[in-house]
Design a protein around this motif. Sequence first.
Motif, PDB file in Angstrom:
ATOM      1  N   ILE A   7     -11.166  -3.609  -9.024  1.00 17.66           N
ATOM      2  CA  ILE A   7     -10.392  -4.060 -10.179  1.00 17.66           C
ATOM      3  C   ILE A   7      -9.131  -3.214 -10.273  1.00 17.66           C
ATOM      4  N   GLY A   8      -7.977  -3.856 -10.392  1.00 21.28           N
ATOM      5  CA  GLY A   8      -6.717  -3.150 -10.575  1.00 21.28           C
ATOM      6  C   GLY A   8      -6.371  -3.020 -12.043  1.00 21.28           C
ATOM      7  N   MET A   9      -5.588  -1.996 -12.394  1.00 20.17           N
ATOM      8  CA  MET A   9      -5.189  -1.800 -13.781  1.00 20.17           C
ATOM      9  C   MET A   9      -3.703  -1.487 -13.872  1.00 20.17           C
ATOM     10  N   VAL A  10      -3.057  -2.066 -14.873  1.00 18.13           N
ATOM     11  CA  VAL A  10      -1.668  -1.758 -15.209  1.00 18.13           C
ATOM     12  C   VAL A  10      -1.679  -1.222 -16.633  1.00 18.13           C
ATOM     13  N   PHE A  11      -1.131  -0.014 -16.794  1.00 14.00           N
ATOM     14  CA  PHE A  11      -1.236   0.670 -18.082  1.00 14.00           C
ATOM     15  C   PHE A  11       0.045   0.523 -18.901  1.00 14.00           C
ATOM     16  N   GLN A  12      -0.095   0.845 -20.171  1.00 13.71           N
ATOM     17  CA  GLN A  12       1.019   0.773 -21.116  1.00 13.71           C
ATOM     18  C   GLN A  12       2.170   1.698 -20.717  1.00 13.71           C
ATOM     19  N   ASP A  13       1.841   2.884 -20.182  1.00 13.65           N
ATOM     20  CA  ASP A  13       2.879   3.877 -19.871  1.00 13.65           C
ATOM     21  C   ASP A  13       3.256   3.895 -18.387  1.00 13.65           C
ATOM     22  N   TYR A  14       2.851   2.849 -17.651  1.00 11.56           N
ATOM     23  CA  TYR A  14       3.164   2.657 -16.223  1.00 11.56           C
ATOM     24  C   TYR A  14       2.405   3.626 -15.325  1.00 11.56           C
ATOM     25  N   ALA A  15       2.273   4.909 -15.709  1.00 15.44           N
ATOM     26  CA  ALA A  15       1.531   5.911 -14.926  1.00 15.44           C
ATOM     27  C   ALA A  15       2.050   6.014 -13.500  1.00 15.44           C
ATOM     28  N   LEU A  16       3.367   5.987 -13.342  1.00 13.65           N
ATOM     29  CA  LEU A  16       3.969   6.138 -12.014  1.00 13.65           C
ATOM     30  C   LEU A  16       4.086   7.620 -11.657  1.00 13.65           C
ATOM     31  N   PHE A  17       4.133   7.911 -10.359  1.00 12.62           N
ATOM     32  CA  PHE A  17       4.301   9.287  -9.897  1.00 12.62           C
ATOM     33  C   PHE A  17       5.796   9.570  -9.764  1.00 12.62           C
ATOM     34  N   PRO A  18       6.350  10.466 -10.593  1.00 11.45           N
ATOM     35  CA  PRO A  18       7.806  10.669 -10.600  1.00 11.45           C
ATOM     36  C   PRO A  18       8.354  11.258  -9.305  1.00 11.45           C
ATOM     37  N   HIS A  19       7.498  11.992  -8.546  1.00 10.59           N
ATOM     38  CA  HIS A  19       7.965  12.640  -7.320  1.00 10.59           C
ATOM     39  C   HIS A  19       7.876  11.721  -6.101  1.00 10.59           C
ATOM     40  N   LEU A  20       7.351  10.501  -6.293  1.00 10.71           N
ATOM     41  CA  LEU A  20       7.243   9.547  -5.192  1.00 10.71           C
ATOM     42  C   LEU A  20       8.270   8.436  -5.359  1.00 10.71           C
ATOM     43  N   SER A  21       8.769   7.938  -4.254  1.00 16.29           N
ATOM     44  CA  SER A  21       9.712   6.811  -4.302  1.00 16.29           C
ATOM     45  C   SER A  21       8.976   5.542  -4.717  1.00 16.29           C
ATOM     46  N   VAL A  22       9.743   4.484  -4.924  1.00 17.68           N
ATOM     47  CA  VAL A  22       9.151   3.197  -5.303  1.00 17.68           C
ATOM     48  C   VAL A  22       8.133   2.764  -4.257  1.00 17.68           C
ATOM     49  N   SER A  23       8.518   2.781  -2.991  1.00 20.25           N
ATOM     50  CA  SER A  23       7.608   2.335  -1.938  1.00 20.25           C
ATOM     51  C   SER A  23       6.396   3.245  -1.830  1.00 20.25           C
ATOM     52  N   GLU A  24       6.570   4.546  -2.025  1.00 24.04           N
ATOM     53  CA  GLU A  24       5.442   5.473  -1.960  1.00 24.04           C
ATOM     54  C   GLU A  24       4.488   5.265  -3.128  1.00 24.04           C
ATOM     55  N   ASN A  25       5.029   4.939  -4.306  1.00 21.98           N
ATOM     56  CA  ASN A  25       4.164   4.607  -5.439  1.00 21.98           C
ATOM     57  C   ASN A  25       3.307   3.386  -5.132  1.00 21.98           C
ATOM     58  N   VAL A  26       3.932   2.352  -4.575  1.00 18.43           N
ATOM     59  CA  VAL A  26       3.205   1.111  -4.272  1.00 18.43           C
ATOM     60  C   VAL A  26       2.153   1.357  -3.202  1.00 18.43           C
ATOM     61  N   ALA A  27       2.446   2.254  -2.262  1.00 20.27           N
ATOM     62  CA  ALA A  27       1.527   2.527  -1.153  1.00 20.27           C
ATOM     63  C   ALA A  27       0.367   3.435  -1.551  1.00 20.27           C
ATOM     64  N   PHE A  28       0.412   4.014  -2.737  1.00 19.28           N
ATOM     65  CA  PHE A  28      -0.550   5.057  -3.099  1.00 19.28           C
ATOM     66  C   PHE A  28      -1.998   4.581  -2.983  1.00 19.28           C
ATOM     67  N   GLY A  29      -2.280   3.374  -3.452  1.00 19.95           N
ATOM     68  CA  GLY A  29      -3.666   2.891  -3.456  1.00 19.95           C
ATOM     69  C   GLY A  29      -4.148   2.359  -2.125  1.00 19.95           C
ATOM     70  N   ILE A  30      -3.272   2.290  -1.127  1.00 18.01           N
ATOM     71  CA  ILE A  30      -3.687   1.780   0.189  1.00 18.01           C
ATOM     72  C   ILE A  30      -3.379   2.811   1.280  1.00 18.01           C
ATOM     73  N   ALA A  31      -3.407   4.093   0.915  1.00 22.70           N
ATOM     74  CA  ALA A  31      -3.061   5.170   1.862  1.00 22.70           C
ATOM     75  C   ALA A  31      -4.010   5.228   3.046  1.00 22.70           C
ATOM     76  N   HIS A  32      -5.242   4.683   2.886  1.00 23.36           N
ATOM     77  CA  HIS A  32      -6.226   4.734   3.964  1.00 23.36           C
ATOM     78  C   HIS A  32      -5.951   3.709   5.058  1.00 23.36           C
ATOM     79  N   ARG A  33      -5.055   2.763   4.836  1.00 31.71           N
ATOM     80  CA  ARG A  33      -4.793   1.728   5.830  1.00 31.71           C
ATOM     81  C   ARG A  33      -3.883   2.255   6.943  1.00 31.71           C
ATOM     82  N   PRO A  34      -3.927   1.643   8.122  1.00 30.35           N
ATOM     83  CA  PRO A  34      -2.997   2.033   9.197  1.00 30.35           C
ATOM     84  C   PRO A  34      -1.545   1.907   8.738  1.00 30.35           C
ATOM     85  N   ARG A  35      -0.688   2.791   9.271  1.00 29.35           N
ATOM     86  CA  ARG A  35       0.689   2.878   8.782  1.00 29.35           C
ATOM     87  C   ARG A  35       1.419   1.534   8.839  1.00 29.35           C
TER      88      ARG A  35
END
Length: 362
Positions: A89-117
Motif C-alpha cells: 500500500i502506498g501513502m501520500v501525506f499532507q506534508d509531502y514527507a520529501l527528502f530535502p537532500h535528495l533530488s526529484v528523481s532520487e526522491n521518486v527512486a527511494f522506494g524502489i532502491a532494491h531494483r536493478p539500476r
Amino acid sequence: MFLDIQQLCVRYAGAQASHPAVHEVSLALPQGEIGALIGPSGCGKTSMLRAIAGLERIAGGRIAIGEQVLSAAQPGQPEVHLPPEQRRIGMVFQDYALFPHLSVSENVAFGIAHRPRREREARVAEMLELVGLGPVAARYPHQLSGGQQQRIALARALAPAPRLLLLDEPFSNLDIDLRERLAQEVRAILKRSGTTALLVTHDQMEAFAVADLIGVMHQGRLEQWDTAYQLYHRPATRFVADFIGHGVFTPARIVLRPDGPVVRTPLGDLVDLEECPLPNAYPGGECDVLLRADDIVHDDDAPVKARIERKAFRGSEFLYTLRLASGETILAHVPSHHDHAIGDWVGIRPEVDHVVTFPRQT
C-alpha cells in the motif's frame, strides 16, 4: 470487490476507550476506482486510513484486498495483522514527507532502491513523465512549488506499483485555486495509471473532484457510501443531507391529492415529484423537507416573498439567506447580476426535482 472492509472497529486506549474511533464500518471499493472519506474533524476518517495501512491494529471486523486478508479481529477466529511493509500500500501525506537532500528523481527512486539500476531509472522516468515533472528531475524539492512537490510525493508513492494508494489530506497545505487544479490533475494521473486509491479530506469539493465513490463519516460511523450525485440528491440520513451542499430543513406535510402525493411547504405545494413518500410514511404526514439553495428560484412575479438577511458573493452568483414572512429561513443561489440589498423583499418559487424528507424535528 477489490478493497473490502467489513464491520471495522478501531478503538484507542485511554479516556475514549468506550467510544470507538471507528464503529462497524463496511464499504467496498472496486479495482481502479477512487474513493474518498469526508466528514467533520474527529469523525474517524483518518483512523480508517491508518487501519487500512496497518498503522493501527483493529478492534473488530476485517480488511481485505482481493483475496488477501490484511487485518481481522473476529470472534472465534485467529487475529490477523499484516505489517504495513507487507501490504503493498502506498501513502501520500499532507506534508509531502520529501527528502530535502535528495533530488526529484532520487526522491521518486527511494522506494524502489532494491531494483536493478536500469530498471529503476526507467521506472523513475516513467513516473516523472506521468506527473509531468520530467524536466525538473535534477532539481531539489525546495526549488519547486507546493503543487510540484505534491506531484513528486505522488510519483514516489506510485513508483513501487502499490495495489492501493492512500492519500491523507494531500491538498490541505495548498492555496484554494491550486487545490482545485491539483485535485483534477491527481484524478487524471490515478486514472491513467489504473491505480485504486482512497482519499481522506475535510473538503467535500475536493472529494467531488477526485472520487468515484464518497463516504460521509460522523462520530465513527459511515453514514453513506455512494456517488457524489446520490449524496447530494438522495442523502440517506439527515446528517448527510445537512453536511453536503447548502440547504435547510423546512417543516412540511405530505398530503394525498387525486393526482398523487404532494409536499405542502411554506413556499407552496411541491408537485410532479419523483419518489415522493406517501402521507403514512410519517405521523399525520408531517415531516421536514430538505430545500437546497439550487431548489429555490428568484422570480419577481412569484407570489411568495422573502426578505434578504445575508448575502455572500460567489462570482457568478450570490448565496442569499432569506426569511419568509412565516419565519422560516431559506437559502437560494441567485445570478450575481441580481444584486439586491440586505433587507429587500424578493419573489421566490421552488423548483424541486428530488424531494428529500425526514421525520419532523422540533
